[in-house]
Design an enzyme around this catalytic site. Structure first.
Site, PDB file in Angstrom:
ATOM      1  N   HIS A   1     -59.223   8.172   6.393  1.00 53.94           N
ATOM      2  CA  HIS A   1     -60.433   7.387   6.653  1.00 53.94           C
ATOM      3  C   HIS A   1     -61.368   7.496   5.452  1.00 53.94           C
ATOM      4  CE1 HIS A   1     -63.847   5.585   8.429  1.00 53.94           C
ATOM      5  NE2 HIS A   1     -64.520   6.705   8.620  1.00 53.94           N
TER       6      HIS A   1
ATOM      7  N   ASN B   1     -67.949   2.990   3.674  1.00 53.01           N
ATOM      8  CA  ASN B   1     -67.271   3.282   4.938  1.00 53.01           C
ATOM      9  C   ASN B   1     -67.269   2.014   5.803  1.00 53.01           C
ATOM     10  OD1 ASN B   1     -66.516   4.137   7.470  1.00 53.01           O
ATOM     11  ND2 ASN B   1     -67.888   5.898   7.543  1.00 53.01           N
TER      12      ASN B   1
ATOM     13  N   CYS C   1     -64.717   4.723  14.207  1.00 53.81           N
ATOM     14  CA  CYS C   1     -63.963   4.632  12.939  1.00 53.81           C
ATOM     15  C   CYS C   1     -62.468   4.867  13.120  1.00 53.81           C
ATOM     16  CB  CYS C   1     -64.523   5.622  11.921  1.00 53.81           C
ATOM     17  SG  CYS C   1     -66.227   5.294  11.501  1.00 53.81           S
TER      18      CYS C   1
END
Ligand code: UT7
Length: 331
Positions: free
Chosen positions: A257, A287, A114
């Site tokens: 994030h 996500n 990520c």
């Protein structure tokens, strides 16, 4: 950081199909209430069958190039951040180069889960430092749905597909463009077992005719990842702000994030970012891993959330663990 590194254009693309929490209720034993309260996610976009990370990336890249006012032929190098490349070989960046209609440019993937967008941005800055005439196309694109275990309610409700892209050079920034003031990256390999996609890798090879097992998909110790995400993003943001002689009050927009609204709020509370100073897209996209901050940055621009002169703080956290922060200054 020495030198001028300009982000000339921003783009993003999410696939058409929207998967709602109600849709997920018919796939696993879950509820809109659980997903909303525990994660803040309401919808996520899912790629069509056959739509790969390079397809989403190509659309985001063309948008970023148009935003920069640059023809694709100007691109001299491509970095592609992803943990869901079209294939193990060739790199998704090479497939992307072909789909963009150019060839002969160095094109490579960056794997940092990520955190991929910021790790790839660091590669781009390194390239520009050595080759000031370069024009770097940086994309982060994921089809997380290709590695989602749709029988695992603890993970399948969290992720979504999408792509973000930026065009970088050392040119003088124009209004609406940004310079990268600093990037700080960290990894902690001791934590790798907490968030994995192992199956099909050389450590967990698949044999011909074998069916895939759970380890082919995203496996995560949610609560441990959660704690580390809050701590690590908090720490690296404090580090970059202090290193650059700033205070948190100097930051106009915080783009963390987008994994879970509770994580965003916990980091925001530690750093004292609330309300309009925090960019949130996790409610609509879930996500999107490496793409999450790239998409949120493009959306922040599209929505007019970034004013001239704004200082924007980006931070990422992901499997590895990998984490980082970047400080942008808009013109
Ligand atoms: O991009 C970086 C990587 N990812 C992240 O940063 C995600 C980090 N982790 C998280 O966001 C959170 O830990 C989760 C959203 C994954 C889970 O939230 P939690 O508050 O930590 O819940 P939990 O894992 O402790 O589970 C609580 C309960 C469990 O039931 P019992 O054992 O208490 O009876 C789970 O089985 O919730 C249950 N549960 C669900 N229930 C309904 C787990 N997933 C679901 C679900 N629907 N989808």
């Amino acid at each position: 950081m020495h030198g001028r590194f300009t982000i000339e254009g921003f783009g993003r693309h999410v696939p058409e199909r929207v998967l709602t929490n109600a849709d997920l209720e018919s796939i696993v034993e879950t509820s809109d209430d659980w997903i909303t309260t525990r994660t803040g996610i309401k919808t996520r976009h899912i790629a069509a069958p056959g739509e790969a990370a390079s397809d989403l990336a190509a659309k985001a890249c063309f948008t970023a190039l148009a935003d920069a006012g640059r023809p694709v032929e100007d691109v001299t190098q491509i970095f592609f951040a992803t943990f869901t490349p079209d294939s193990i070989c060739p790199p998704a960046a090479c497939i992307l180069e072909h789909k963009l209609g150019i060839s002969g440019r160095p094109a490579s993937d960056v794997s940092a889960a990520c955190s991929g967008f910021l790790f790839a941005m660091d590669h781009a800055v390194g390239t520009l430092a050595r080759k000031p005439d370069a024009t770097v196309l940086l994309t982060a694109s994921e089809v997380t749905s290709s590695r989602t275990n749709w029988a695992d309610r603890a993970t399948c409700v969290l992720f979504g597909d999408g792509a973000g892209a930026v065009v970088l050079s050392t040119r003088e920034p124009k209004p609406g463009q940004a310079t990268i003031r600093d990037i700080i990256l960290h990894s902690d390999g001791s934590m790798w077992p907490l968030l994995t996609v192992k199956g099909g890798g050389s450590g967990w090879p698949l044999k011909l005719g074998e069916t895939v097992k759970e380890d082919f998909f995203i496996e995560m110790n949610g609560p441990e990842v959660y704690k580390n995400a809050v701590r690590s993003m908090g720490q690296v943001c404090e580090e970059i702000v202090e290193k650059n002689g700033l205070k948190m009050d100097d930051i106009d927009l915080f783009i963390p994030h987008q994994a879970n609204l509770r994580i965003i709020e916990a980091v925001g509370k530690r750093l004292k970012f609330f309300g309009d100073r925090v960019m949130v897209t996790v409610d609509r996209y879930g996500n999107t891993s490496a793409a999450s901050v790239a998409i949120a940055l493009a959306d922040a621009k599209l929505e007019g959330r970034i004013k001239p002169g704004a200082k924007v703080l980006l931070t990422t956290f992901g499997g590895g663990f990998t984490f980082g922060a970047a400080l942008l200054e808009f013109v």
